[in-house]
Design a protein around this motif. Structure first.
Motif, PDB file in Angstrom:
ATOM      1  N   ALA A  62      46.393  14.911  52.442  1.00  0.00           N
ATOM      2  CA  ALA A  62      45.599  15.436  51.324  1.00  0.00           C
ATOM      3  C   ALA A  62      44.931  16.756  51.712  1.00  0.00           C
ATOM      4  N   LYS A  63      44.438  16.852  52.949  1.00  0.00           N
ATOM      5  CA  LYS A  63      43.828  18.100  53.406  1.00  0.00           C
ATOM      6  C   LYS A  63      44.861  19.217  53.456  1.00  0.00           C
ATOM      7  N   ALA A  64      46.043  18.903  53.964  1.00  0.00           N
ATOM      8  CA  ALA A  64      47.106  19.906  54.028  1.00  0.00           C
ATOM      9  C   ALA A  64      47.492  20.359  52.622  1.00  0.00           C
ATOM     10  N   GLU A  65      47.595  19.405  51.716  1.00  0.00           N
ATOM     11  CA  GLU A  65      47.937  19.737  50.335  1.00  0.00           C
ATOM     12  C   GLU A  65      46.834  20.588  49.695  1.00  0.00           C
ATOM     13  N   ALA A  66      45.593  20.270  49.996  1.00  0.00           N
ATOM     14  CA  ALA A  66      44.478  21.060  49.453  1.00  0.00           C
ATOM     15  C   ALA A  66      44.523  22.491  49.990  1.00  0.00           C
ATOM     16  N   ARG A  67      44.845  22.648  51.276  1.00  0.00           N
ATOM     17  CA  ARG A  67      44.971  23.999  51.859  1.00  0.00           C
ATOM     18  C   ARG A  67      46.099  24.764  51.183  1.00  0.00           C
ATOM     19  N   GLN A  68      47.231  24.094  50.981  1.00  0.00           N
ATOM     20  CA  GLN A  68      48.367  24.744  50.323  1.00  0.00           C
ATOM     21  C   GLN A  68      48.005  25.148  48.900  1.00  0.00           C
ATOM     22  N   THR A  69      47.310  24.272  48.212  1.00  0.00           N
ATOM     23  CA  THR A  69      46.903  24.567  46.840  1.00  0.00           C
ATOM     24  C   THR A  69      45.943  25.746  46.820  1.00  0.00           C
ATOM     25  N   LYS A  70      45.024  25.764  47.756  1.00  0.00           N
ATOM     26  CA  LYS A  70      44.059  26.867  47.840  1.00  0.00           C
ATOM     27  C   LYS A  70      44.783  28.181  48.118  1.00  0.00           C
ATOM     28  N   ASP A  71      45.731  28.171  49.052  1.00  0.00           N
ATOM     29  CA  ASP A  71      46.509  29.371  49.363  1.00  0.00           C
ATOM     30  C   ASP A  71      47.319  29.827  48.149  1.00  0.00           C
ATOM     31  N   GLU A  72      47.928  28.870  47.457  1.00  0.00           N
ATOM     32  CA  GLU A  72      48.709  29.186  46.257  1.00  0.00           C
ATOM     33  C   GLU A  72      47.812  29.788  45.180  1.00  0.00           C
ATOM     34  N   LEU A  73      46.614  29.249  45.028  1.00  0.00           N
ATOM     35  CA  LEU A  73      45.665  29.769  44.044  1.00  0.00           C
ATOM     36  C   LEU A  73      45.279  31.210  44.375  1.00  0.00           C
ATOM     37  N   LYS A  74      45.035  31.492  45.650  1.00  0.00           N
ATOM     38  CA  LYS A  74      44.730  32.867  46.061  1.00  0.00           C
ATOM     39  C   LYS A  74      45.886  33.801  45.723  1.00  0.00           C
ATOM     40  N   ARG A  75      47.094  33.345  46.045  1.00  0.00           N
ATOM     41  CA  ARG A  75      48.276  34.164  45.763  1.00  0.00           C
ATOM     42  C   ARG A  75      48.426  34.417  44.265  1.00  0.00           C
ATOM     43  N   LEU A  76      48.221  33.380  43.481  1.00  0.00           N
ATOM     44  CA  LEU A  76      48.344  33.524  42.030  1.00  0.00           C
ATOM     45  C   LEU A  76      47.269  34.447  41.465  1.00  0.00           C
ATOM     46  N   ARG A  77      46.072  34.387  42.012  1.00  0.00           N
ATOM     47  CA  ARG A  77      45.010  35.303  41.555  1.00  0.00           C
ATOM     48  C   ARG A  77      45.371  36.744  41.861  1.00  0.00           C
ATOM     49  N   LYS A  78      45.921  36.970  43.065  1.00  0.00           N
ATOM     50  CA  LYS A  78      46.361  38.334  43.412  1.00  0.00           C
ATOM     51  C   LYS A  78      47.457  38.791  42.468  1.00  0.00           C
ATOM     52  N   ASP A  79      48.429  37.894  42.191  1.00  0.00           N
ATOM     53  CA  ASP A  79      49.510  38.229  41.261  1.00  0.00           C
ATOM     54  C   ASP A  79      48.958  38.551  39.877  1.00  0.00           C
ATOM     55  N   LEU A  80      47.973  37.776  39.430  1.00  0.00           N
ATOM     56  CA  LEU A  80      47.361  38.012  38.125  1.00  0.00           C
ATOM     57  C   LEU A  80      46.659  39.366  38.103  1.00  0.00           C
ATOM     58  N   LEU A  81      45.938  39.688  39.153  1.00  0.00           N
ATOM     59  CA  LEU A  81      45.251  40.968  39.240  1.00  0.00           C
ATOM     60  C   LEU A  81      46.263  42.119  39.206  1.00  0.00           C
ATOM     61  N   ARG A  82      47.351  42.002  39.954  1.00  0.00           N
ATOM     62  CA  ARG A  82      48.396  43.026  39.938  1.00  0.00           C
ATOM     63  C   ARG A  82      49.005  43.152  38.546  1.00  0.00           C
ATOM     64  N   ALA A  83      49.245  42.024  37.898  1.00  0.00           N
ATOM     65  CA  ALA A  83      49.824  42.047  36.557  1.00  0.00           C
ATOM     66  C   ALA A  83      48.873  42.740  35.578  1.00  0.00           C
ATOM     67  N   LYS A  84      47.575  42.465  35.706  1.00  0.00           N
ATOM     68  CA  LYS A  84      46.590  43.130  34.833  1.00  0.00           C
ATOM     69  C   LYS A  84      46.591  44.635  35.079  1.00  0.00           C
ATOM     70  N   GLU A  85      46.646  45.020  36.358  1.00  0.00           N
ATOM     71  CA  GLU A  85      46.680  46.448  36.704  1.00  0.00           C
ATOM     72  C   GLU A  85      47.948  47.092  36.153  1.00  0.00           C
ATOM     73  N   ASP A  86      49.071  46.410  36.268  1.00  0.00           N
ATOM     74  CA  ASP A  86      50.335  46.928  35.720  1.00  0.00           C
ATOM     75  C   ASP A  86      50.238  47.089  34.211  1.00  0.00           C
ATOM     76  N   MET A  87      49.661  46.108  33.547  1.00  0.00           N
ATOM     77  CA  MET A  87      49.502  46.180  32.079  1.00  0.00           C
ATOM     78  C   MET A  87      48.618  47.361  31.703  1.00  0.00           C
ATOM     79  N   GLN A  88      47.566  47.558  32.470  1.00  0.00           N
ATOM     80  CA  GLN A  88      46.652  48.660  32.191  1.00  0.00           C
ATOM     81  C   GLN A  88      47.381  49.999  32.369  1.00  0.00           C
ATOM     82  N   ARG A  89      48.182  50.133  33.409  1.00  0.00           N
ATOM     83  CA  ARG A  89      48.955  51.361  33.633  1.00  0.00           C
ATOM     84  C   ARG A  89      49.959  51.582  32.510  1.00  0.00           C
ATOM     85  N   ILE A  90      50.614  50.518  32.110  1.00  0.00           N
ATOM     86  CA  ILE A  90      51.607  50.627  31.021  1.00  0.00           C
ATOM     87  C   ILE A  90      50.918  51.074  29.742  1.00  0.00           C
TER      88      ILE A  90
END
Length: 103
Positions: A62-90
């Motif tokens: 469960a701890k390992a899964e929580a770490r993976q989920t946390k890492d995935e959430l960080k990655r997804l937030r970065k992807d979302l931020l990049r997507a927002k920046e791309d949309m703003q540029r477009i």
């Protein structure tokens, strides 16, 4: 007289042995009960140890899964931020192109 005293002493000794034999029987009976109780507790202890081990393994997973989920959430937030920046540029590029076309 002496023979009679010896017979009486022998009888007392025999009675004492009988009493001790009864005590020994009771002690042996109690020891068997205690040995059985100890065996049951050892078995229960073993079961509880196994259960604890399994719980610790589940916790580790469960701890390992929580770490993976946390890492995935960080990655997804970065992807979302990049997507927002791309949309703003477009949008900015689209606005600039529309303004150029209007001129």
């Amino acid at each position: 007289q002496e023979k009679m005293e010896m017979i009486e002493e022998r009888e007392r000794f025999r009675q004492e042995l009988l009493a001790r034999a009864e005590d020994i029987g009771e002690i042996e009976s109690r020891m068997k009960e205690l040995e059985e109780a100890v065996g049951n507790e050892r078995s229960r202890n073993s079961d509880l140890s196994t259960e604890l081990e399994q719980s610790n393994e589940k916790l580790a997973r469960a701890k390992a899964e929580a770490r993976q989920t946390k890492d995935e959430l960080k990655r997804l937030r970065k992807d979302l931020l990049r997507a927002k920046e791309d949309m703003q540029r477009i949008r900015q590029n689209s606005t600039s192109q529309v303004e150029l076309e209007e001129l």
